[in-house]
Design a protein around this motif. Structure first.
Motif, PDB file in Angstrom:
ATOM      1  N   HIS A 167       0.852  -1.175   0.000  1.00  0.00           N
ATOM      2  CA  HIS A 167       0.000   0.000   0.000  1.00  0.00           C
ATOM      3  C   HIS A 167       0.892   1.229   0.000  1.00  0.00           C
ATOM      4  CE1 HIS A 167      -3.238  -2.740   1.747  1.00  0.00           C
ATOM      5  NE2 HIS A 167      -3.615  -2.404   0.538  1.00  0.00           N
ATOM      6  N   ALA A 223     -11.834   5.009  -0.024  1.00  0.00           N
ATOM      7  CA  ALA A 223     -12.314   4.272   1.146  1.00  0.00           C
ATOM      8  C   ALA A 223     -13.609   4.828   1.727  1.00  0.00           C
ATOM      9  CB  ALA A 223     -11.239   4.261   2.233  1.00  0.00           C
ATOM     10  N   TRP A 258     -10.786  -4.790  11.417  1.00  0.00           N
ATOM     11  CA  TRP A 258     -10.249  -3.801  10.467  1.00  0.00           C
ATOM     12  C   TRP A 258     -11.347  -3.000   9.790  1.00  0.00           C
ATOM     13  CZ3 TRP A 258     -11.215  -3.266   5.316  1.00  0.00           C
ATOM     14  CH2 TRP A 258     -11.645  -4.372   4.584  1.00  0.00           C
ATOM     15  N   HIS A 289     -11.934   0.983   9.709  1.00  0.00           N
ATOM     16  CA  HIS A 289     -12.311   1.666   8.473  1.00  0.00           C
ATOM     17  C   HIS A 289     -13.492   2.624   8.737  1.00  0.00           C
ATOM     18  CE1 HIS A 289     -12.818   1.169   3.874  1.00  0.00           C
ATOM     19  NE2 HIS A 289     -13.574   2.155   4.254  1.00  0.00           N
ATOM     20  N   LEU A 346      -6.471   5.158  -0.942  1.00  0.00           N
ATOM     21  CA  LEU A 346      -5.446   4.156  -0.715  1.00  0.00           C
ATOM     22  C   LEU A 346      -5.034   3.668  -2.090  1.00  0.00           C
ATOM     23  CD1 LEU A 346      -6.782   0.732  -0.454  1.00  0.00           C
ATOM     24  CD2 LEU A 346      -8.353   2.454   0.385  1.00  0.00           C
ATOM     25  N   SER A 358      -5.843   6.977   3.746  1.00  0.00           N
ATOM     26  CA  SER A 358      -6.614   6.039   4.552  1.00  0.00           C
ATOM     27  C   SER A 358      -5.761   5.426   5.652  1.00  0.00           C
ATOM     28  CB  SER A 358      -7.156   4.928   3.657  1.00  0.00           C
ATOM     29  OG  SER A 358      -7.580   3.847   4.443  1.00  0.00           O
ATOM     30  N   HIS A 403      -5.930   1.235   5.569  1.00  0.00           N
ATOM     31  CA  HIS A 403      -5.269   0.584   4.439  1.00  0.00           C
ATOM     32  C   HIS A 403      -3.842   1.054   4.247  1.00  0.00           C
ATOM     33  CE1 HIS A 403      -9.014  -1.356   3.563  1.00  0.00           C
ATOM     34  NE2 HIS A 403      -9.578  -0.204   3.874  1.00  0.00           N
TER      35      HIS A 403
END
Lengths: 299, 421
Positions: free
Chosen positions: B99, B153, B201, B205, B309, B378, B381
């Motif tokens: 990433h 995202a 996760w 987010h 991301l 993000s 991520h």
């Protein structure tokens, strides 16, 4: 002196390769692990030597043992182990007892009870993850749905999602998986008792209960101890089953092995090594007394 | 048995093949004869994207052989673990997927990846990528990776039929979280799960988009560069909103991963879900139509902000075939490469000169936003914070949402997580 060397020479030569390999890859790496756990390597840059790292001795252990999160993991491990041990020993023993007197179709029962052990923890974890779904009422699936269907709605619960006792829900599949194995151990123990002993007890007028209580059960104690050690150390090493039912980041089911994984994946090698060492010490506390005991007996 | 021997034969030939080539590369040919590309794109739309990319690569660089080093499993976690070991053992692939952004920080600090700034000049990428994006990729004046695609995202997905049944306009956009919460209340009263969420996760987010909504782009960015105080009352208010949002979610969340949470919206078992724009593949695979069966709008209060991301590729230090990697980086940053890859994967190109006509309706709208919105990084991520910080934040979030800590403790744990780095 030369005579002694001659006598020991050939066996030593034969054993040397495995001694050396075990020495390096087991004990050597354990030493490296302890070494790493005494450093302050908490970032990737330190592992490659781009940034300095130093020795901090037991600081990592003190930090870990003092942190609330790691205490939570240790408490989870204890709960899990206690339930796993009690469950497998009790169920395994009862099954063995029931199968002990020869009955028709014993082979089938034995196979049925022993079968779950043939499934890997990861594979059964995938199924149990669904069975232990925490959805209730309208969104219920798995066991909760089953409880609804048979009218036991009050038995529905959120399984491993309970933050205090959730880990015990994961002991259920573990018990399911290994009870059959404990049964096989006990069954072998029962079968190993000479038939003459039973006959002698009967001749002396012992009732069935007395026969079990005073003749058969005492002879099973070495088996019980073996089962305790085997299940106990498996429980301490539990990782795959927990990982395949829950997720590593889920706080409610964290155990030290999961912490070790997370430390490792965030480049925190010192803490990962420290958790590994703590686990090793805990397992040693369980296994070493057993080894000493059996060693003495053999002498 | 047959299958086993076939696999054995294949892997044998693969081994011998690569060792031959390595020999050739080491023999002074400059290592342009092959490139091992390490990714976690092993299935689904990601695999389709990679295949499309390889098609372009073979055309542009026929002399270089593509060696697929994809590792499947765990949304990349299996691949990252293996990559970590290989880098530690000085056995790096020629280029690997990561990433873009702070996730690379550990590799940079460890001296494991090369500065690619010169390639940005060579390939004219500073003009091709938006300035905001290049800023976000630059660390201390250097850029260490080249993005192949961009994802957004901060998207709110909804099931139009469920909303309509409860008297909510399915194409409604929300200006603030409070407006949205009113609708969530109505849905909850009607007995519908208002918002679906999955494991830790995805909760992070959700947290990230709510922080973004309440603090605004500038305040949100400040969380990562230290100008916004994690202990401030604005953050407290945002965390209260997060707590409220979590109260609308399904109780079995920790047992699910994002596809299952998205599936709840697809099936009409939940009204809303916050997920990145890769979720659109799940809707479209099941024959749902964008705009009629489902809608996707920015998370309430984040209109005009693009929470980005990106997957990107690197050049590890000591890569055995640096010229092969050079060829690969040229392909993934080229217009043809980005178009082919993103049309198949469902994400959007990082280049602003791509032709929207090559992409789907949803992608076109995302491309438009990417061109004009404020771009932020993000957290969930890997773009905003290093891995260790993200892990600590994830731990704190999981602890909070399972009820093991209260809001105060949560906030101070978040502050501690970011202060440590």
């Amino acid at each position: 002196m030369t005579k002694a060397l001659k006598r020991a020479g050939a066996p030593l030569l034969l054993l040397a390769p495995s001694l050396i390999l075990v020495g390096i890859f087991v004990y050597g790496l354990i030493a490296v692990n302890f070494g790493t756990s005494a450093t302050d390597i908490h970032t990737a840059a330190q592992t490659t030597g781009r940034e300095p790292s130093g020795t901090v001795w037991f600081d990592n252990y003190l930090d870990l043992l003092g942190s609330e999160a790691f205490q939570h993991s240790l408490k989870n491990l204890l709960l899990y182990t206690v339930l796993f041990l009690a469950g497998t020993l009790l169920i395994g023993f009862v099954w063995a007892w029931l199968l002990e007197s020869p009955i028709k179709g014993e082979g089938i029962f034995r196979a049925v009870y022993l079968f779950p052990m043939a499934v890997s923890f990861v594979a059964s974890g995938v199924v149990w993850r669904w069975l232990l779904n925490s959805g209730q009422d309208e969104s219920a699936t798995g066991l909760n749905r089953l409880f609804q269907m048979v009218g036991l709605d009050f038995m529905q619960n959120n399984w491993w999602n309970n933050v205090d006792y959730g880990i015990t829900a994961i002991a259920i599949p573990a018990i399911w998986q290994l009870s059959g194995y404990v049964m096989a151990l006990f069954l072998a123990g029962f079968r190993g008792i000479p038939y003459e002993l039973r006959e002698a007890a009967r001749v002396d007028g012992a009732t069935t209960w007395q026969l079990y209580r005073h003749v058969l059960f005492p002879q099973l104690s070495p088996i019980a101890l073996s089962a305790l050690i085997i299940i106990g150390h498996m429980s301490l090493k539990s990782f795959d089953l927990i990982m395949s039912i829950s997720k590593p980041a889920n706080y409610q089911t964290k155990v030290p092995a999961v912490d070790m994984y997370i430390f490792k994946s965030s480049f925190d090698y010192a803490n990962a090594a420290a958790v590994g060492s703590i686990l090793l010490v805990i397992v040693a506390l369980v296994v070493v007394p057993y080894l000493i005991r059996t060693n003495r007996k053999e002498k | 048995m047959v299958a086993g021997s076939v696999i054995a034969a294949l892997s044998l030939s693969a081994c011998s093949g690569s060792s031959n080539n390595e020999g050739g590369g080491g023999g002074g040919e400059g290592g342009s004869d092959e490139v091992e590309v390490f990714t976690w794109w092993a299935a689904g739309s990601e695999k389709a994207g990679l295949d499309a990319l390889v098609g372009v690569f073979d055309e542009q660089h026929p002399e270089t052989e593509f060696v697929n080093g994809a590792v499947a499993g765990g949304a990349g976690s299996a691949a990252k673990d293996l990559l970590q070991s290989r880098l530690q053992a000085s056995d790096p692939p020629d280029t690997f997927q990561a990433h873009a952004g702070a996730e690379l920080q550990d590799y940079i600090n460890a001296g494991q990846i090369e500065d690619l700034s010169s390639l940005y000049d060579e390939f004219d990428l500073r003009e091709a990528f938006p300035a905001d994006l290049v800023d976000r990729l630059t660390q201390d004046g250097k850029i260490y990776s080249i993005p192949s695609n961009i994802h957004r995202a901060n998207m709110l997905w909804s099931n139009s039929a469920v909303l309509q049944d409860n008297g909510i306009d399915p194409n409604r956009t929300y200006n603030s979280l409070d407006e949205w919460f009113e609708d969530l209340d109505a849905l909850q009263d009607a007995g519908v799960t208002p918002l679906s969420v999955a494991t830790a996760w995805t909760q992070v987010h959700l947290l990230e988009t709510i922080l973004l909504s309440d603090l605004g782009a500038e305040g949100y960015n400040g969380l990562w560069d230290g100008t916004t105080d994690w202990e401030s009352s604005e953050v407290t208010a945002a965390l209260e909103d997060f707590e409220r949002a979590m109260s609308y979610t399904n109780s079995d969340r920790d047992g699910l991963d994002w596809p299952e949470a998205t599936q709840m919206v697809i099936d009409g078992n939940a009204a809303f879900n916050v997920m990145g724009d890769w979720a659109i593949a799940a809707f479209e695979e099941q024959g749902k139509e964008y705009g009629t069966d489902f809608a996707a709008v920015p998370v309430p209060g984040t209109d005009g902000v693009f929470d980005f991301l990106a997957d990107s590729f690197t050049l590890p230090v000591g890569a055995p075939h640096p010229e092969g990697a050079h060829a690969w980086l040229e392909t993934i940053s080229s217009l043809e490469g980005q178009t082919a890859f993103n049309a198949a994967k469902g994400s959007i190109p990082a280049r602003t000169d791509a032709d929207p006509a090559d992409f789907s309706e949803y992608q076109q709208s995302a491309m438009e936003s990417f061109g004009q919105d404020t771009i932020v990084s993000s957290l969930a991520h890997g773009a905003a914070a290093p891995v260790a910080t993200l892990n600590a934040i994830t731990d704190a979030t999981s602890k909070f949402t399972t009820g093991a800590s209260d809001l105060d403790a949560f906030q101070s744990e978040l502050a501690a997580a970011t202060a440590a780095n």
